[in-house]
Design a protein around this motif. Structure first.
Motif, PDB file in Angstrom:
ATOM      1  N   ILE A 132       0.970  -1.253  -0.029  1.00 50.36           N
ATOM      2  CA  ILE A 132       0.042   0.057  -0.001  1.00 50.36           C
ATOM      3  C   ILE A 132       0.960   1.256  -0.158  1.00 50.36           C
ATOM      4  CG2 ILE A 132      -1.810   1.374   1.185  1.00 50.36           C
ATOM      5  CD1 ILE A 132      -2.629  -1.171   2.556  1.00 50.36           C
ATOM      6  N   LEU A 133       0.613   2.089  -1.013  1.00 48.57           N
ATOM      7  CA  LEU A 133       1.546   3.369  -0.960  1.00 48.57           C
ATOM      8  C   LEU A 133       0.834   4.432   0.006  1.00 48.57           C
ATOM      9  CD1 LEU A 133       2.518   3.945  -4.733  1.00 48.57           C
ATOM     10  CD2 LEU A 133       3.669   2.838  -2.812  1.00 48.57           C
ATOM     11  N   GLY A 134       1.426   4.863   0.778  1.00 56.29           N
ATOM     12  CA  GLY A 134       0.936   6.302   1.533  1.00 56.29           C
ATOM     13  C   GLY A 134       1.293   7.667   0.871  1.00 56.29           C
ATOM     14  N   LEU A 135       0.877   8.535   1.593  1.00 58.74           N
ATOM     15  CA  LEU A 135       0.943   9.927   1.059  1.00 58.74           C
ATOM     16  C   LEU A 135       2.694  10.183   0.814  1.00 58.74           C
ATOM     17  CD1 LEU A 135      -1.680  12.154   2.719  1.00 58.74           C
ATOM     18  CD2 LEU A 135      -1.855  10.772   0.885  1.00 58.74           C
ATOM     19  N   VAL A 136       3.352   9.596   1.744  1.00 55.66           N
ATOM     20  CA  VAL A 136       4.728  10.061   1.737  1.00 55.66           C
ATOM     21  C   VAL A 136       5.435   9.418   0.249  1.00 55.66           C
ATOM     22  CG1 VAL A 136       7.137   9.481   2.503  1.00 55.66           C
ATOM     23  CG2 VAL A 136       4.824   9.944   4.331  1.00 55.66           C
ATOM     24  N   GLN A 137       4.903   8.103   0.136  1.00 52.58           N
ATOM     25  CA  GLN A 137       5.371   7.571  -1.361  1.00 52.58           C
ATOM     26  C   GLN A 137       4.568   8.440  -2.446  1.00 52.58           C
ATOM     27  OE1 GLN A 137       3.879   5.437   1.109  1.00 52.58           O
ATOM     28  NE2 GLN A 137       5.973   5.340   2.163  1.00 52.58           N
ATOM     29  N   ARG A 138       3.630   8.949  -2.251  1.00 50.69           N
ATOM     30  CA  ARG A 138       2.915   9.321  -3.505  1.00 50.69           C
ATOM     31  C   ARG A 138       3.572  10.879  -3.708  1.00 50.69           C
ATOM     32  NH1 ARG A 138      -1.403   6.455  -5.108  1.00 50.69           N
ATOM     33  NH2 ARG A 138      -2.108   4.715  -3.556  1.00 50.69           N
ATOM     34  N   GLU A 139       3.740  11.350  -2.745  1.00 53.27           N
ATOM     35  CA  GLU A 139       4.452  12.744  -2.964  1.00 53.27           C
ATOM     36  C   GLU A 139       5.971  12.585  -3.371  1.00 53.27           C
ATOM     37  OE1 GLU A 139       6.144  14.814   0.252  1.00 53.27           O
ATOM     38  OE2 GLU A 139       6.390  16.555  -0.616  1.00 53.27           O
ATOM     39  N   LYS A 140       6.391  11.627  -3.242  1.00 52.68           N
ATOM     40  CA  LYS A 140       7.962  11.237  -3.796  1.00 52.68           C
ATOM     41  C   LYS A 140       7.747  10.845  -5.207  1.00 52.68           C
ATOM     42  CE  LYS A 140      10.124  11.505   0.057  1.00 52.68           C
ATOM     43  NZ  LYS A 140      10.769  12.890   0.421  1.00 52.68           N
ATOM     44  N   ALA A 141       6.422  10.236  -5.636  1.00 49.12           N
ATOM     45  CA  ALA A 141       6.304  10.020  -7.099  1.00 49.12           C
ATOM     46  C   ALA A 141       6.033  11.263  -7.748  1.00 49.12           C
ATOM     47  CB  ALA A 141       5.016   8.891  -7.148  1.00 49.12           C
ATOM     48  N   LEU A 142       5.318  12.147  -7.046  1.00 48.77           N
ATOM     49  CA  LEU A 142       4.982  13.327  -7.856  1.00 48.77           C
ATOM     50  C   LEU A 142       6.317  13.911  -8.174  1.00 48.77           C
ATOM     51  CD1 LEU A 142       1.640  14.578  -5.768  1.00 48.77           C
ATOM     52  CD2 LEU A 142       1.833  13.916  -8.364  1.00 48.77           C
ATOM     53  N   VAL A 143       7.156  13.987  -7.226  1.00 48.87           N
ATOM     54  CA  VAL A 143       8.290  14.786  -7.138  1.00 48.87           C
ATOM     55  C   VAL A 143       9.475  14.159  -8.566  1.00 48.87           C
ATOM     56  CG1 VAL A 143      10.651  15.258  -6.202  1.00 48.87           C
ATOM     57  CG2 VAL A 143       8.429  15.626  -4.970  1.00 48.87           C
ATOM     58  N   ALA A 144       9.422  12.676  -8.317  1.00 42.79           N
ATOM     59  CA  ALA A 144       9.890  12.028  -9.427  1.00 42.79           C
ATOM     60  C   ALA A 144       9.533  12.068 -10.831  1.00 42.79           C
ATOM     61  CB  ALA A 144      10.147  10.551  -9.125  1.00 42.79           C
ATOM     62  N   VAL A 145       8.297  12.167 -11.011  1.00 43.75           N
ATOM     63  CA  VAL A 145       7.545  12.470 -12.298  1.00 43.75           C
ATOM     64  C   VAL A 145       8.164  13.724 -12.821  1.00 43.75           C
ATOM     65  CG1 VAL A 145       5.638  12.750 -13.392  1.00 43.75           C
ATOM     66  CG2 VAL A 145       5.913  10.665 -12.175  1.00 43.75           C
ATOM     67  N   ARG A 146       7.893  14.897 -11.926  1.00 46.84           N
ATOM     68  CA  ARG A 146       8.313  16.164 -12.332  1.00 46.84           C
ATOM     69  C   ARG A 146       9.626  16.487 -12.629  1.00 46.84           C
ATOM     70  NH1 ARG A 146       7.902  20.760  -8.084  1.00 46.84           N
ATOM     71  NH2 ARG A 146       9.680  19.438  -7.472  1.00 46.84           N
ATOM     72  N   ASP A 147      10.543  15.894 -11.859  1.00 49.21           N
ATOM     73  CA  ASP A 147      11.938  16.191 -11.856  1.00 49.21           C
ATOM     74  C   ASP A 147      12.801  15.320 -12.780  1.00 49.21           C
ATOM     75  OD1 ASP A 147      11.304  18.186  -9.897  1.00 49.21           O
ATOM     76  OD2 ASP A 147      12.450  17.363  -8.374  1.00 49.21           O
ATOM     77  N   ASP A 148      12.564  14.103 -12.465  1.00 47.45           N
ATOM     78  CA  ASP A 148      13.206  12.972 -13.168  1.00 47.45           C
ATOM     79  C   ASP A 148      12.738  12.585 -14.465  1.00 47.45           C
ATOM     80  OD1 ASP A 148      14.687  13.198 -10.828  1.00 47.45           O
ATOM     81  OD2 ASP A 148      13.850  11.266  -9.968  1.00 47.45           O
ATOM     82  N   LEU A 149      11.654  12.972 -14.818  1.00 44.92           N
ATOM     83  CA  LEU A 149      10.975  12.645 -16.125  1.00 44.92           C
ATOM     84  C   LEU A 149      10.711  13.591 -16.824  1.00 44.92           C
ATOM     85  CD1 LEU A 149       9.938   9.515 -16.923  1.00 44.92           C
ATOM     86  CD2 LEU A 149       7.654  10.189 -16.455  1.00 44.92           C
ATOM     87  N   LEU A 150       9.820  14.730 -16.421  1.00 47.74           N
ATOM     88  CA  LEU A 150       9.433  15.884 -17.160  1.00 47.74           C
ATOM     89  C   LEU A 150      10.545  16.812 -17.416  1.00 47.74           C
ATOM     90  CD1 LEU A 150       5.755  16.150 -16.207  1.00 47.74           C
ATOM     91  CD2 LEU A 150       6.635  14.841 -18.069  1.00 47.74           C
ATOM     92  N   TYR A 151      10.830  17.357 -16.193  1.00 41.75           N
ATOM     93  CA  TYR A 151      12.065  18.198 -16.213  1.00 41.75           C
ATOM     94  C   TYR A 151      13.211  17.463 -17.042  1.00 41.75           C
ATOM     95  CZ  TYR A 151       9.988  21.455 -12.905  1.00 41.75           C
ATOM     96  OH  TYR A 151       9.187  22.385 -12.189  1.00 41.75           O
ATOM     97  N   ALA A 152      13.314  16.447 -16.648  1.00 42.67           N
ATOM     98  CA  ALA A 152      14.627  15.768 -17.299  1.00 42.67           C
ATOM     99  C   ALA A 152      14.703  15.560 -18.753  1.00 42.67           C
ATOM    100  CB  ALA A 152      15.087  14.319 -16.738  1.00 42.67           C
ATOM    101  N   LYS A 153      13.423  15.523 -19.465  1.00 42.12           N
ATOM    102  CA  LYS A 153      13.135  15.557 -20.874  1.00 42.12           C
ATOM    103  C   LYS A 153      12.647  17.035 -21.471  1.00 42.12           C
ATOM    104  CE  LYS A 153      13.972  11.210 -21.051  1.00 42.12           C
ATOM    105  NZ  LYS A 153      14.903  10.561 -21.810  1.00 42.12           N
ATOM    106  N   GLY A 154      12.777  17.898 -20.748  1.00 44.07           N
ATOM    107  CA  GLY A 154      12.856  19.115 -21.337  1.00 44.07           C
ATOM    108  C   GLY A 154      11.297  19.765 -21.369  1.00 44.07           C
ATOM    109  N   ILE A 155      10.465  18.992 -20.334  1.00 45.77           N
ATOM    110  CA  ILE A 155       9.057  19.637 -20.441  1.00 45.77           C
ATOM    111  C   ILE A 155       9.021  20.336 -19.031  1.00 45.77           C
ATOM    112  CG2 ILE A 155       6.818  18.811 -20.484  1.00 45.77           C
ATOM    113  CD1 ILE A 155       7.674  16.397 -22.006  1.00 45.77           C
ATOM    114  N   PHE A 156       8.631  21.530 -19.378  1.00 42.80           N
ATOM    115  CA  PHE A 156       8.605  22.661 -18.121  1.00 42.80           C
ATOM    116  C   PHE A 156       7.092  23.145 -17.846  1.00 42.80           C
ATOM    117  CE2 PHE A 156      13.103  22.367 -19.480  1.00 42.80           C
ATOM    118  CZ  PHE A 156      13.411  22.095 -18.583  1.00 42.80           C
TER     119      PHE A 156
END
Lengths: 197, 247
Positions: free
Chosen positions: B128-152
């Motif tokens: 079960i994912l808690g809010l802590v993990q979900r927040e990390k997922a949001l950060v990872a998607v934004r920083d490591d996925l979108l930002y890293a691929k030049g989508i801002f």
């Protein structure tokens, strides 16, 4: 030409000989077949009765047609009734999305939630569209099919039913399912292009 | 005379209805008052972050009020209640969308899930994912996925970079991709199967872009799907897995 005539005569003689040799086997064949069939088909079965009705009788073809016509009509009426009752829960095909999700004349979309729960005292639906607070379903016909139509803007929605306090997250009509808190949520997309009113 | 009396009655009814309607509108102040029901030690930080959320439209007053009231009524500990509110506040301060966090909190409360599980998740046999993990997922998607691929996201000053999306559109992509990854992790599937994760992201984005009123614009979906690769999604998913093991 003469040779062909000879060949044909020889074949005919040969066949006649074969038939004459096994002719005793054919004696009483019709009776034996009838006995065999009567042993396999239960007497007084529905099929037997139907055959008697359909078979040519002195009542004539008009009577047969009348029987067949009435039977077909009964099946059509029954089919329409059952189809109307059960198609929203997917037992009969026919474009479940056009039934479940509707678009009004003004373009507003809504979702029809259907939960078969005969004998249930209360049925509700919870989801991200209502902040996971129960929206009750109703069963005005007391036929065990609980329904609620909820106006929803186009989008993806997660939901579950609550039947007499028990969560039921696997709606057979859902577009998909996801794990959530060790259980399941159903997923439905509302407002797909092509969904009719 | 009767006519005048009828008009007067109608006016009174309309005025009463308008008063009731206006009175029913929830404001951020209602949310702040509701927070008083929970003895918070970091109240000012939470109120400040919520204020940012309200101003950017990432928080909606009536839904936030409902969440706070439900938390206040829950029998869980004050520490867990504050933990949930602080996680949402932290995400807001970190310029993240919080719809996913609020929605999962509401669902957990409705399911009578203990607050510490809603907050921290569970790494047992049932993942079960808690809010802590979900927040990390949001950060990872934004920083490591979108930002890293030049989508801002277009910055608050309105300056656009090479490929910048308006905040609401950017937020929606972050939320949906993070949700797909969280769903994937909770399903128990392998984080190494990047192609399967990519397929699920693709399905979600395309479904949402093909609605009558697209939730995600088709061009945004195409942009994201063209830039991210299965291997990128594997890395992000592995991060979320890592946070489960630590919790």
């Amino acid at each position: 030409m003469n040779n062909e005539d000879n060949l044909e005569r020889m074949l005919r003689d040969s066949l006649r000989h074969e038939v004459a040799r096994d002719a005793f086997r054919l004696e009483g064949l019709e009776k034996r077949v009838a006995t065999e069939l009567s042993g396999r088909v239960p007497r007084g079965s529905v099929w037997d009765s139907l055959k008697r009705i359909i078979a040519p009788t002195s009542r004539g073809r008009a009577a047969q047609l009348a029987v067949v016509g009435v039977t077909a009509l009964v099946f059509m009426v029954l089919g329409a009734f059952i189809g109307n009752k059960l198609s929203p829960i997917g037992l009969f095909g026919g474009g479940r999305h056009s039934i479940q999700a509707a678009v009004s004349a003004s373009g507003e979309t809504s979702a029809l939630f259907v939960m078969p729960a005969p004998g249930a005292k209360s049925v509700a639906v919870v989801g991200d569209f209502n902040g996971w607070t129960p929206t009750p379903l109703s069963d005005p016909n007391n036929d065990g099919i609980w329904t609620a139509r909820i106006p929803l803007p186009p989008g993806r929605y997660e939901y579950a039913f609550i039947v007499d306090g028990h969560w039921w997250g696997q709606d057979p009509l859902a577009d998909g399912y996801v794990h959530s808190f060790g259980s399941y949520n159903s997923v439905r997309y509302i407002g797909r292009v092509g969904e009719g009113a | 005379m009767t006519h005048i009396r009828s008009v007067a009655v109608a006016l009174i009814v309309v005025a009463a209805a308008a008063y009731l309607a206006l009175g029913a509108v929830v404001t951020p102040n209602d949310v702040y008052h509701a927070l008083d029901k929970i003895p918070l030690t970091h109240r000012s930080e939470i109120v400040h972050a919520f204020g940012v959320g309200f101003s950017l439209g990432r928080l909606v007053p009536d839904r936030t009020l409902q969440l706070v009231n439900r938390l206040a009524a829950d029998k869980g500990t004050t520490a867990d209640k504050e933990g949930i509110l602080l996680t949402i506040a932290h995400a807001l301060e970190d310029d993240l969308p919080v719809t996913l966090l609020i929605d999962k909190t509401e669902e957990g409360l409705a399911r009578n899930v203990p607050l510490y599980v809603i907050l921290n998740g569970s790494g047992g046999t049932v993942r079960i994912l808690g809010l802590v993990q979900r927040e990390k997922a949001l950060v990872a998607v934004r920083d490591d996925l979108l930002y890293a691929k030049g989508i801002f996201c277009i910055s608050r000053t309105g300056q656009a970079t090479a490929t910048s999306l308006p905040r609401t559109r950017f937020d929606r992509i972050v939320t949906e991709v993070a949700d797909v990854i969280c769903d994937y992790v909770e399903s128990g599937a392998s984080p190494l199967d990047g192609h399967l994760i990519y397929q699920q992201v693709q399905t979600r984005l395309e479904n949402l872009s093909q609605l009558r009123q697209p939730v995600i614009l088709p061009e945004d979906a195409a942009l994201v799907l063209a830039r991210i690769k299965p291997a990128d999604l594997t890395e992000v998913t592995k991060k979320v897995y890592g946070f489960i093991n630590k919790s």
